[in-house]
Design a protein around this motif. Structure first.
Motif, PDB file in Angstrom:
ATOM      1  N   ALA A   1     -52.712  -3.324  -0.956  1.00  0.00           N
ATOM      2  CA  ALA A   1     -52.119  -4.480  -1.184  1.00  0.00           C
ATOM      3  C   ALA A   1     -50.789  -4.436  -1.991  1.00  0.00           C
ATOM      4  O   ALA A   1     -51.225  -3.877  -3.373  1.00  0.00           O
ATOM      5  CB  ALA A   1     -53.144  -5.707  -1.353  1.00  0.00           C
ATOM      6  N   THR A   2     -49.671  -4.897  -1.793  1.00  0.00           N
ATOM      7  CA  THR A   2     -48.556  -4.615  -2.941  1.00  0.00           C
ATOM      8  C   THR A   2     -47.394  -5.613  -2.872  1.00  0.00           C
ATOM      9  O   THR A   2     -47.240  -5.921  -1.529  1.00  0.00           O
ATOM     10  CB  THR A   2     -48.253  -3.166  -2.971  1.00  0.00           C
ATOM     11  N   HIS A   3     -46.789  -5.961  -3.901  1.00  0.00           N
ATOM     12  CA  HIS A   3     -45.375  -6.385  -3.572  1.00  0.00           C
ATOM     13  C   HIS A   3     -44.409  -5.513  -4.276  1.00  0.00           C
ATOM     14  O   HIS A   3     -43.340  -5.736  -4.510  1.00  0.00           O
ATOM     15  CB  HIS A   3     -45.163  -7.752  -3.831  1.00  0.00           C
ATOM     16  N   ASP A   4     -44.821  -4.126  -4.584  1.00  0.00           N
ATOM     17  CA  ASP A   4     -44.207  -3.217  -5.387  1.00  0.00           C
ATOM     18  C   ASP A   4     -43.415  -2.456  -4.467  1.00  0.00           C
ATOM     19  O   ASP A   4     -43.691  -1.832  -3.377  1.00  0.00           O
ATOM     20  CB  ASP A   4     -45.163  -2.185  -5.831  1.00  0.00           C
ATOM     21  N   GLU A   5     -41.766  -2.784  -4.641  1.00  0.00           N
ATOM     22  CA  GLU A   5     -41.065  -1.919  -3.802  1.00  0.00           C
ATOM     23  C   GLU A   5     -40.968  -0.573  -3.666  1.00  0.00           C
ATOM     24  O   GLU A   5     -40.571  -0.044  -2.711  1.00  0.00           O
ATOM     25  CB  GLU A   5     -39.473  -2.242  -4.325  1.00  0.00           C
ATOM     26  N   ARG A   6     -41.365  -0.023  -4.582  1.00  0.00           N
ATOM     27  CA  ARG A   6     -41.737   1.485  -4.922  1.00  0.00           C
ATOM     28  C   ARG A   6     -42.801   2.159  -3.747  1.00  0.00           C
ATOM     29  O   ARG A   6     -42.713   3.053  -3.280  1.00  0.00           O
ATOM     30  CB  ARG A   6     -42.140   2.031  -6.150  1.00  0.00           C
ATOM     31  N   VAL A   7     -43.864   1.105  -3.431  1.00  0.00           N
ATOM     32  CA  VAL A   7     -44.947   1.540  -2.513  1.00  0.00           C
ATOM     33  C   VAL A   7     -44.357   1.291  -0.932  1.00  0.00           C
ATOM     34  O   VAL A   7     -44.829   1.879  -0.112  1.00  0.00           O
ATOM     35  CB  VAL A   7     -46.004   0.629  -2.838  1.00  0.00           C
TER      36      VAL A   7
END
Ligand code: ATP
Length: 208
Positions: free
Chosen positions: A192-198
């Protein structure tokens, strides 16, 4: 394999979260994406056996997760699901090796020091086995959290914003290690993420 059907979570009657049905086949790697407050952590807790939803079914590897109770649920979770949280949550007075061995104990499994050392080595932590968590960098702590999550060969690895407190270099290495460990254990991976890098790295995406 993970499947959720008609899952809803009501908090205090006020917040009502409705989750779309989702089927994750064995060995697949998925991202769970959604803005703040959309329910990512709630759904991760639901599929990791930490929160029984108000309504709906959660099936993990053919088992109706919430038909299990108490120690049976704890052991099922410890053996089948490895969870990595935003913060590593290591036990601060246990060294790195014993933090990993603790995961075997919590799953009701026999201590297997050789396996714990092997996982730590695969994560580049051989020189840190006797260190306490406070003596590690943020990236190293997150790698210990990964070691702990995969030591019991779980069929499913779940990570909640695993890179949010890491710089670009550590983000890259933690993601690579997560994917590598999942491959090695033939595990299903949900991040789960909102990290653009992921976001760029995984193509299967479940949107909240
Ligand atoms: N224990 C709780 N009691 C009451 N409401 C809660 C509880 N946990 C979460 N909520 C509410 O449920 C909604 C979803 O929260 P959740 O933490 O699952 O979202 P999230 O997508 O992980 O958010 P973030 O990205 O900001 O961490 C929010 O409106 C939150 O206020």
């Amino acid at each position: 394999m993970i499947s959720i059907n008609s899952v809803k979570q009501f908090y205090n009657g006020a917040t009502q979260l409705h989750f779309n049905d989702w089927l994750v086949n064995s060995g697949e790697h998925w991202l769970m994406l959604g803005g703040s407050g959309t329910g990512k952590t709630t759904l991760l807790h639901i599929i990791s056996g930490l929160l029984k939803p108000t309504e709906g079914n959660v099936n993990i590897e053919g088992t109706d997760l919430y038909s299990l109770k108490g120690a049976d649920l704890d052991h099922f979770r410890g053996r089948n699901i490895g969870v990595i949280f935003q913060q590593p949550h290591l036990i601060k007075n246990l060294n790195v090796l014993n933090n990993v061995i603790a995961a075997q104990y919590f799953a009701g499994l026999k201590e297997d020091k050789k396996r714990a050392l092997e996982v730590l080595e695969s994560l580049g932590l051989s020189s840190k086995t006797k260190s306490l968590p406070a003596e590690l960098s943020q990236g190293q702590m997150q790698r210990v959290a990964i070691a702990r999550a995969v030591v019991n060969h779980p069929k499913i690895v779940i990570a909640d914003e695993p890179t949010s407190s890491l710089d670009d270099e550590n983000t890259d290495s933690v993601l690579k290690l997560l994917e590598e460990q999942a491959e090695r254990n033939k595990a299903t991976l949900v991040i789960a993420t909102h990290d653009e890098r992921v976001k760029k790295r995984l193509t299967r995406q479940y949107m909240l």
